[in-house]
Design a protein around this motif. Structure first.
Motif, PDB file in Angstrom:
ATOM      1  N   TYR A  36       0.866  -1.166   0.000  1.00 46.41           N
ATOM      2  CA  TYR A  36       0.000   0.000   0.000  1.00 46.41           C
ATOM      3  C   TYR A  36       0.907   1.221   0.000  1.00 46.41           C
ATOM      4  N   ARG A  37       0.543   2.249  -0.706  1.00 46.25           N
ATOM      5  CA  ARG A  37       1.249   3.517  -0.594  1.00 46.25           C
ATOM      6  C   ARG A  37       0.480   4.345   0.429  1.00 46.25           C
ATOM      7  N   THR A  38       1.162   4.789   1.456  1.00 43.69           N
ATOM      8  CA  THR A  38       0.484   5.548   2.495  1.00 43.69           C
ATOM      9  C   THR A  38       1.265   6.809   2.809  1.00 43.69           C
ATOM     10  N   ALA A  89     -32.338  -2.634  -8.951  1.00 46.20           N
ATOM     11  CA  ALA A  89     -31.024  -3.154  -9.332  1.00 46.20           C
ATOM     12  C   ALA A  89     -29.906  -2.193  -8.931  1.00 46.20           C
ATOM     13  N   GLY A  90     -30.246  -1.113  -8.227  1.00 46.41           N
ATOM     14  CA  GLY A  90     -29.252  -0.096  -7.877  1.00 46.41           C
ATOM     15  C   GLY A  90     -28.433  -0.468  -6.656  1.00 46.41           C
ATOM     16  N   VAL A  91     -27.457   0.381  -6.361  1.00 44.12           N
ATOM     17  CA  VAL A  91     -26.634   0.178  -5.170  1.00 44.12           C
ATOM     18  C   VAL A  91     -27.292   0.868  -3.975  1.00 44.12           C
ATOM     19  N   ILE A  92     -27.070   0.324  -2.797  1.00 39.19           N
ATOM     20  CA  ILE A  92     -27.648   0.849  -1.562  1.00 39.19           C
ATOM     21  C   ILE A  92     -26.667   1.858  -0.974  1.00 39.19           C
ATOM     22  N   MET A  93     -27.020   3.126  -1.006  1.00 40.10           N
ATOM     23  CA  MET A  93     -26.145   4.182  -0.504  1.00 40.10           C
ATOM     24  C   MET A  93     -26.678   4.726   0.815  1.00 40.10           C
ATOM     25  N   ARG A  94     -27.001   3.809   1.740  1.00 40.97           N
ATOM     26  CA  ARG A  94     -27.454   4.154   3.087  1.00 40.97           C
ATOM     27  C   ARG A  94     -26.625   3.361   4.074  1.00 40.97           C
ATOM     28  N   GLY A  95     -26.505   3.892   5.266  1.00 38.43           N
ATOM     29  CA  GLY A  95     -25.786   3.180   6.316  1.00 38.43           C
ATOM     30  C   GLY A  95     -24.281   3.350   6.197  1.00 38.43           C
ATOM     31  N   GLU A  96     -23.564   2.461   6.860  1.00 38.93           N
ATOM     32  CA  GLU A  96     -22.104   2.499   6.858  1.00 38.93           C
ATOM     33  C   GLU A  96     -21.559   1.185   6.322  1.00 38.93           C
ATOM     34  N   ARG A  97     -20.417   1.274   5.677  1.00 45.82           N
ATOM     35  CA  ARG A  97     -19.727   0.095   5.159  1.00 45.82           C
ATOM     36  C   ARG A  97     -18.290   0.117   5.663  1.00 45.82           C
ATOM     37  N   PRO A  98     -17.718  -1.047   5.944  1.00 44.51           N
ATOM     38  CA  PRO A  98     -16.319  -1.075   6.355  1.00 44.51           C
ATOM     39  C   PRO A  98     -15.415  -0.766   5.168  1.00 44.51           C
ATOM     40  N   GLY A  99     -14.339  -0.048   5.443  1.00 43.61           N
ATOM     41  CA  GLY A  99     -13.382   0.277   4.406  1.00 43.61           C
ATOM     42  C   GLY A  99     -11.976   0.339   4.961  1.00 43.61           C
ATOM     43  N   VAL A 100     -11.020   0.596   4.066  1.00 46.89           N
ATOM     44  CA  VAL A 100      -9.613   0.727   4.438  1.00 46.89           C
ATOM     45  C   VAL A 100      -9.108   2.066   3.906  1.00 46.89           C
ATOM     46  N   LEU A 101      -8.625   2.892   4.819  1.00 47.99           N
ATOM     47  CA  LEU A 101      -8.089   4.214   4.497  1.00 47.99           C
ATOM     48  C   LEU A 101      -6.580   4.085   4.261  1.00 47.99           C
ATOM     49  N   THR A 102      -6.095   4.561   3.104  1.00 45.62           N
ATOM     50  CA  THR A 102      -4.670   4.468   2.798  1.00 45.62           C
ATOM     51  C   THR A 102      -3.974   5.810   2.695  1.00 45.62           C
ATOM     52  N   HIS A 103      -4.711   6.892   2.463  1.00 47.31           N
ATOM     53  CA  HIS A 103      -4.108   8.216   2.309  1.00 47.31           C
ATOM     54  C   HIS A 103      -5.016   9.280   2.902  1.00 47.31           C
ATOM     55  N   TRP A 104      -4.442  10.379   3.313  1.00 50.45           N
ATOM     56  CA  TRP A 104      -5.164  11.620   3.530  1.00 50.45           C
ATOM     57  C   TRP A 104      -4.693  12.577   2.450  1.00 50.45           C
ATOM     58  N   VAL A 105      -5.622  13.184   1.742  1.00 52.18           N
ATOM     59  CA  VAL A 105      -5.289  14.109   0.656  1.00 52.18           C
ATOM     60  C   VAL A 105      -5.875  15.474   0.989  1.00 52.18           C
ATOM     61  N   MET A 153      -9.571  14.812   2.343  1.00 52.85           N
ATOM     62  CA  MET A 153     -10.240  13.686   1.698  1.00 52.85           C
ATOM     63  C   MET A 153      -9.440  12.439   2.034  1.00 52.85           C
ATOM     64  N   GLY A 154     -10.144  11.352   2.349  1.00 54.57           N
ATOM     65  CA  GLY A 154      -9.478  10.078   2.569  1.00 54.57           C
ATOM     66  C   GLY A 154      -9.534   9.257   1.296  1.00 54.57           C
ATOM     67  N   ARG A 155      -8.447   8.582   0.978  1.00 54.04           N
ATOM     68  CA  ARG A 155      -8.455   7.639  -0.154  1.00 54.04           C
ATOM     69  C   ARG A 155      -8.790   6.280   0.445  1.00 54.04           C
ATOM     70  N   VAL A 156      -9.970   5.749   0.079  1.00 56.64           N
ATOM     71  CA  VAL A 156     -10.555   4.605   0.772  1.00 56.64           C
ATOM     72  C   VAL A 156     -10.996   3.540  -0.227  1.00 56.64           C
ATOM     73  N   THR A 157     -10.819   2.281   0.158  1.00 57.33           N
ATOM     74  CA  THR A 157     -11.354   1.146  -0.589  1.00 57.33           C
ATOM     75  C   THR A 157     -12.438   0.518   0.272  1.00 57.33           C
ATOM     76  N   PHE A 158     -13.618   0.267  -0.337  1.00 58.14           N
ATOM     77  CA  PHE A 158     -14.750  -0.305   0.396  1.00 58.14           C
ATOM     78  C   PHE A 158     -15.667  -1.011  -0.589  1.00 58.14           C
ATOM     79  N   THR A 159     -16.728  -1.600  -0.099  1.00 62.09           N
ATOM     80  CA  THR A 159     -17.719  -2.242  -0.963  1.00 62.09           C
ATOM     81  C   THR A 159     -19.080  -1.606  -0.747  1.00 62.09           C
ATOM     82  N   VAL A 160     -19.926  -1.717  -1.767  1.00 61.34           N
ATOM     83  CA  VAL A 160     -21.301  -1.224  -1.721  1.00 61.34           C
ATOM     84  C   VAL A 160     -22.201  -2.384  -2.141  1.00 61.34           C
ATOM     85  N   GLN A 161     -23.305  -2.546  -1.434  1.00 59.91           N
ATOM     86  CA  GLN A 161     -24.236  -3.632  -1.730  1.00 59.91           C
ATOM     87  C   GLN A 161     -25.202  -3.248  -2.847  1.00 59.91           C
TER      88      GLN A 161
END
Length: 120
Positions: free
Chosen positions: A28-30, A59-75, A83-91
């Motif tokens: 990871y680049r941090t 068939a859309g994505v659910i953009m409510r609630g919270e999802r776990p993610g991984v923060l790798t940068h602050w920009v 802004m955080g550079r984050v990887t996460f999933t959306v249901q």
């Protein structure tokens, strides 16, 4: 405050990135720390204009609630926000496998720390 060779002002968070290995041996680049687990508040990413009618899409994505993610940068932004550079999933609403969203810029106000063992 330091400056670049072009005399463009620089502030914190813009130094060369450090590298930390992840569990698979990739790097990871941090900015200044190993990647951190966070919660991503989805309602803070997609904000509806007041009065805009809803058109439900099963068939859309659910953009409510919270999802776990991984923060790798602050920009930093030019206006002093972060802004955080984050990887996460959306249901998906229809039950398809989650959409993997990699390296997205997410406003700091939409993130909060998460213990690594808390995944949802």
């Amino acid at each position: 405050m330091s400056s670049t060779s072009d005399d463009v002002p620089r502030t914190e968070g813009t130094e060369p990135e450090l590298r930390y290995p992840n569990a698979t041996g990739h790097f990871y680049r941090t900015v200044t720390y190993p990647p951190r687990p966070v919660w991503v508040r989805l309602e803070a990413i997609v904000i509806r204009d007041p009065g805009t009618p809803k058109h439900i899409n099963g068939a859309g994505v659910i953009m409510r609630g919270e999802r776990p993610g991984v923060l790798t940068h602050w920009v930093p932004t030019v206006d002093g926000d972060w802004m955080g550079r984050v990887t996460f999933t959306v249901q998906y609403a229809d039950g398809r496998p989650d959409l993997h969203v990699a390296d997205q810029l997410v406003p700091a106000y939409a993130l909060r720390p998460r213990r690594a063992e808390d995944s949802g």
